[in-house]
Scaffold this motif. Structure first.
Motif, PDB file in Angstrom:
ATOM      1  N   SER A  52      85.659  55.759  14.218  1.00 41.83           N
ATOM      2  CA  SER A  52      84.803  56.944  14.134  1.00 41.83           C
ATOM      3  C   SER A  52      84.511  57.317  12.690  1.00 41.83           C
ATOM      4  CB  SER A  52      85.469  58.126  14.847  1.00 41.83           C
ATOM      5  OG  SER A  52      85.642  57.845  16.216  1.00 41.83           O
ATOM      6  N   ALA A  53      85.476  57.059  11.800  1.00 37.50           N
ATOM      7  CA  ALA A  53      85.322  57.482  10.409  1.00 37.50           C
ATOM      8  C   ALA A  53      84.495  56.499   9.585  1.00 37.50           C
ATOM      9  CB  ALA A  53      86.695  57.659   9.757  1.00 37.50           C
ATOM     10  N   VAL A  54      84.690  55.193   9.775  1.00 33.81           N
ATOM     11  CA  VAL A  54      84.051  54.232   8.868  1.00 33.81           C
ATOM     12  C   VAL A  54      83.340  53.086   9.568  1.00 33.81           C
ATOM     13  CG1 VAL A  54      85.682  54.713   6.998  1.00 33.81           C
ATOM     14  CG2 VAL A  54      86.192  52.884   8.631  1.00 33.81           C
ATOM     15  N   GLY A  55      83.386  53.013  10.907  1.00 34.28           N
ATOM     16  CA  GLY A  55      82.798  51.844  11.555  1.00 34.28           C
ATOM     17  C   GLY A  55      82.150  52.121  12.890  1.00 34.28           C
ATOM     18  N   LYS A  56      81.415  53.206  12.999  1.00 36.02           N
ATOM     19  CA  LYS A  56      80.818  53.569  14.290  1.00 36.02           C
ATOM     20  C   LYS A  56      79.921  52.483  14.842  1.00 36.02           C
ATOM     21  CE  LYS A  56      80.900  58.618  13.770  1.00 36.02           C
ATOM     22  NZ  LYS A  56      80.086  59.859  13.688  1.00 36.02           N
ATOM     23  N   SER A  57      79.076  51.917  13.987  1.00 38.83           N
ATOM     24  CA  SER A  57      78.148  50.884  14.471  1.00 38.83           C
ATOM     25  C   SER A  57      78.642  49.484  14.188  1.00 38.83           C
ATOM     26  CB  SER A  57      76.781  51.079  13.799  1.00 38.83           C
ATOM     27  OG  SER A  57      76.897  50.999  12.394  1.00 38.83           O
ATOM     28  N   LEU A  95      81.735  48.199  14.882  1.00 38.76           N
ATOM     29  CA  LEU A  95      82.796  47.687  15.757  1.00 38.76           C
ATOM     30  C   LEU A  95      82.477  48.019  17.218  1.00 38.76           C
ATOM     31  CD1 LEU A  95      85.782  48.886  13.538  1.00 38.76           C
ATOM     32  CD2 LEU A  95      84.896  46.548  13.709  1.00 38.76           C
ATOM     33  N   PRO A  96      81.447  47.394  17.778  1.00 36.60           N
ATOM     34  CA  PRO A  96      81.061  47.720  19.154  1.00 36.60           C
ATOM     35  C   PRO A  96      82.087  47.308  20.194  1.00 36.60           C
ATOM     36  CG  PRO A  96      79.817  45.834  18.344  1.00 36.60           C
ATOM     37  CD  PRO A  96      80.551  46.392  17.171  1.00 36.60           C
ATOM     38  N   SER A  97      82.944  46.326  19.882  1.00 43.42           N
ATOM     39  CA  SER A  97      83.927  45.861  20.871  1.00 43.42           C
ATOM     40  C   SER A  97      85.102  46.813  21.022  1.00 43.42           C
ATOM     41  CB  SER A  97      84.440  44.473  20.482  1.00 43.42           C
ATOM     42  OG  SER A  97      85.221  44.538  19.289  1.00 43.42           O
ATOM     43  N   TRP A  98      85.225  47.771  20.103  1.00 44.45           N
ATOM     44  CA  TRP A  98      86.332  48.722  20.187  1.00 44.45           C
ATOM     45  C   TRP A  98      85.976  49.826  21.189  1.00 44.45           C
ATOM     46  CZ3 TRP A  98      89.100  49.923  14.904  1.00 44.45           C
ATOM     47  CH2 TRP A  98      89.529  48.729  14.331  1.00 44.45           C
ATOM     48  N   ASN A  99      86.174  49.554  22.459  1.00 45.37           N
ATOM     49  CA  ASN A  99      85.880  50.549  23.488  1.00 45.37           C
ATOM     50  C   ASN A  99      86.912  50.437  24.604  1.00 45.37           C
ATOM     51  OD1 ASN A  99      84.825  48.559  25.543  1.00 45.37           O
ATOM     52  ND2 ASN A  99      83.346  48.207  23.892  1.00 45.37           N
ATOM     53  N   SER A 100      86.921  51.417  25.447  1.00 46.77           N
ATOM     54  CA  SER A 100      87.945  51.512  26.490  1.00 46.77           C
ATOM     55  C   SER A 100      87.815  50.429  27.542  1.00 46.77           C
ATOM     56  CB  SER A 100      87.872  52.898  27.148  1.00 46.77           C
ATOM     57  OG  SER A 100      86.577  53.120  27.677  1.00 46.77           O
ATOM     58  N   SER A 101      86.665  49.797  27.660  1.00 45.91           N
ATOM     59  CA  SER A 101      86.489  48.761  28.677  1.00 45.91           C
ATOM     60  C   SER A 101      87.109  47.429  28.271  1.00 45.91           C
ATOM     61  CB  SER A 101      84.997  48.561  28.961  1.00 45.91           C
ATOM     62  OG  SER A 101      84.327  48.107  27.803  1.00 45.91           O
ATOM     63  N   THR A 102      87.525  47.318  27.010  1.00 47.56           N
ATOM     64  CA  THR A 102      88.138  46.089  26.501  1.00 47.56           C
ATOM     65  C   THR A 102      89.565  46.391  26.088  1.00 47.56           C
ATOM     66  OG1 THR A 102      85.984  45.388  25.634  1.00 47.56           O
ATOM     67  CG2 THR A 102      87.914  44.232  24.801  1.00 47.56           C
TER      68      THR A 102
END
Length: 674
Positions: A40-45, A47-54
């Motif tokens: 959220s602080a430095v890589g919003k766009s 790191l798309p793979s960092w989500n709850s579905s993975t």
């Protein structure tokens, strides 16, 4: 006390076992929350793979062991901004933290001190600033610390001595000031403070480090030579101002100083002697240049100093008018050459003289079909007129024109200090690659002081010159069919190099190493040259083509080649040169800039304006763009192989050319064999 009944024991065991996964899950959840806060602080766009579905342990750059995050590796991932406080410190099992080649700013957060297991920090090539925080000096298990290429300031703290397990400390390319403190780190083997605002004497404990550890500073002593006030009697390892000879030296110090002083008459005599010596040397050179050779044999010609007067010695530096010379020369590269021309013929003559060619033991060694009946020899090369084509990381390239009128390209290597048997072994592997889409190595020359490589001369120069050379109004636009044909031929050439062995790689793919024939057919050049340089080799600039995982240019994997080729495809599509520092105001490299534009659905803004005038190929251009993005993925495992890349380009070209076979250097409709 009565023993517990068996059912009760079993129940307790089940309760304990069921609690273990929950324990790991809770800790992993804590790690996941910290990573999400970092995103959220430095890589919003980025790191798309960092989500709850993975699952957390499958996120990009994340490695887990025993239900904890132990490695976080995000090199060149597009992170931007300031690292938040109280986030990284929650990854308490972390052993490796790599955030190199991003756009991170501000200070290093203090909560890093909570990472007691941390072994390695790779923060190089960001924009971190301020002083190195005290939290870093509490990491007792730290073995590698790389802070190079940032904006750190202040003095280098003596608290680095607290890191008694440190083996690597890179602080180069920052704004550190003052003197280097005395560092007593018994395991320190790699150290660099070059290009900082440092001064003073290099501490005794660091004087064993190589000279390039201290370049671009105001430091002195050790490998940089004597400090002001030091004399030859004060060795590098002695305390400053203390003569090595002890008391006896002290006693005679005044008299030895007097002996070193020269009178005015002595200085005048030395000056007159130097002038006379220079005049004598000039007269000797003039005599040798005027003297005609009385021998017709190549050996005798070299013995009589023919390297000083080789005829016809056409010294024109052609290409100064901005025309694109062949074999990797950039537009205007020759214009940057010295006013006194240096030629391939001179290099060959010097090599013959220093390497013992007079005895006939040294000669050109040929590869391929030419090995059976060499079309020329070293003496022919000595007589050739030559012109500078360009200078690159591995040496200077020349066009040498024989008396017969045939031309070859000669590369004079630099920074090659391999012993002859090892050089021959490595050059043989390069010469063994014979393919119609690869510029072949025809011959080489080896001596202690000179290493020459002879290639076919490519008259139309490089893709780099064609793309970026002259964008004035009179320029003929480089159309889609030509660009896609160049991409296909280059992909097939690199794929062939990869097919020669599981570890075979080109090692230096870039647009200046894609050369063109008169019909604009592409050939891949300069493959394998990184294997010839020594461990001290360091390119003058970081190439925009280099994969983020590459730390040693001598060891480039096939997947790293694919990354470089992806950047080459982006260059073909965008018309932007990745080596020209940055491509926009945010300081992103070419792959990340393209991804940021595509992510905002401004895809048309990516393409070179010269391509947008061609109708009905937009879909194919987007497909090639997607392939380029796939090739330049940050993680090697996500990149396709070069054979897959060549097949996809061929398929894209077939669709744009109406399902007819794509043309290439093997002939109309003919597929070259890999």
């Amino acid at each position: 006390m009565a023993p517990m009944p068996a059912p009760a024991v079993a129940l307790v065991v089940l309760v304990l076992l069921s609690a273990v996964p929950g324990y790991f899950s809770d800790d992993l959840n804590t790690d996941a929350q910290a990573l999400q806060a970092l995103r959220s602080a430095v890589g919003k766009s980025a790191l798309p793979s960092w989500n709850s579905s993975t699952p957390t342990c499958n996120w990009q750059g994340v490695t887990c062991e025993n239900g904890r995050v132990t490695e976080l590796r995000l090199p060149g991932a597009g992170l931007m901004g300031t690292l938040p406080s109280n986030v990284l410190g929650n990854l308490s099992a972390l052993r490796t933290l790599s955030l190199r080649y991003n756009a991170l700013t501000g200070p290093i957060p203090d909560d890093l001190s909570r990472l007691s297991e941390l072994r390695a920090i790779y923060f190089q090539h960001n924009s971190f600033s301020g002083e190195v925080p005290a939290s870093v000096f509490t990491l007792k298990n730290l073995v590698r610390l790389d802070l190079a290429g940032n904006k750190f300031s202040g003095e280098i703290s003596p608290d680095f001595n607290k890191l008694n397990r440190l083996g690597t400390l890179f602080l180069d390319g920052n704004s550190f000031t003052g003197e280097i403190p005395k560092l007593d780190l018994p395991t320190l083997s790699q150290f660099n403070v070059s290009y900082n605002k440092l001064n003073g004497s290099i501490p005794k404990s660091l004087r064993k480090m190589p000279k390039d550890s201290f370049l671009g500073t105001g430091l002195c002593g050790g490998p940089l030579g004597l400090c002001p006030g030091e004399t030859a009697l004060t060795p590098a390892g002695s305390p400053e101002g203390q003569p090595a000879g002890g008391g006896a030296a002290d006693a005679g110090g005044a008299s030895s100083t007097k002996k070193k002083k020269l009178s005015g008459g002595a200085i005048a005599g030395i000056a007159i002697g130097c002038v006379f010596g220079v005049l004598l040397l000039l007269a000797l050179i003039f005599f040798l240049c005027r003297k005609k050779s009385s021998s017709s044999t190549p050996a005798a010609a070299v013995e009589k100093g023919r390297d000083l007067q080789m005829a016809p010695m056409d010294m024109e530096l052609k290409g100064q008018n901005g025309s694109a010379a062949g074999n990797g020369a950039h537009v205007g590269a020759a214009a940057a050459a010295p006013a006194v021309a240096t030629t391939a013929a001179v290099a060959a003559a010097a090599a013959a003289k220093t390497g013992g060619a007079t005895g006939g033991s040294k000669k050109l060694i040929f590869f391929g079909p030419m090995a059976a009946a060499p079309p020329f020899d070293l003496e022919d090369l000595l007589r050739a007129s030559a012109e500078v084509l360009g200078k690159g990381a591995f040496g200077t390239a020349y066009k040498a024109v024989m008396e017969s009128g045939s031309a070859v390209a000669v590369k004079r290597l630099k920074d090659v200090d391999l012993p002859e048997p090892e050089f021959r072994e490595r050059i043989a592997a390069i010469g063994a690659v014979q393919h119609e889409l690869v510029v072949p190595l025809r011959a080489y020359y080896f001596s202690k002081d000179e290493k020459l490589l002879v290639y076919d001369y490519m008259s139309m120069g490089s893709l780099s010159a064609l793309l970026h050379g002259n964008r004035a109004s009179g320029r003929t636009p480089l159309d889609w069919e030509t660009r896609s044909a160049i991409a296909l031929a280059a992909a097939r050439g690199v794929a062939h190099i990869h097919s020669t062995g599981p570890t075979a790689s080109h090692g230096n793919i870039k647009s200046s190493n894609v050369l063109l024939t008169k019909n604009y057919e592409a050939r891949v050049s300069d493959h394998g040259l990184p294997t010839l340089v020594g461990p001290s080799f360091s390119p003058t600039r970081v190439s925009g083509y280099r994969a983020p995982e590459v730390t040693d240019i001598r060891r480039v994997s096939q997947k790293a080649d694919v990354y470089s080729f992806g950047v080459l495809l982006l260059e073909l599509l965008t018309g932007k040169a990745p080596t020209h520092a940055v491509v926009n105001e945010e300081g992103l490299d070419l792959p990340r800039w393209v991804q940021s534009v595509v992510r905002e659905e401004w895809t048309a803004e990516v393409f070179d304006q010269e391509l947008l005038r061609y109708q009905n190929v937009e879909e194919e251009m987007v497909q090639l763009l997607q392939l380029a993005i796939d090739c330049s993925a940050q993680h090697p495992d996500r990149r396709p192989s070069m054979s897959e890349v060549a097949a996809r380009i061929d398929e894209i070209r077939r669709s744009s050319l109406g399902d007819r076979p794509a043309t290439d250097s093997a002939g109309e409709g003919e597929e070259p064999s890999l």
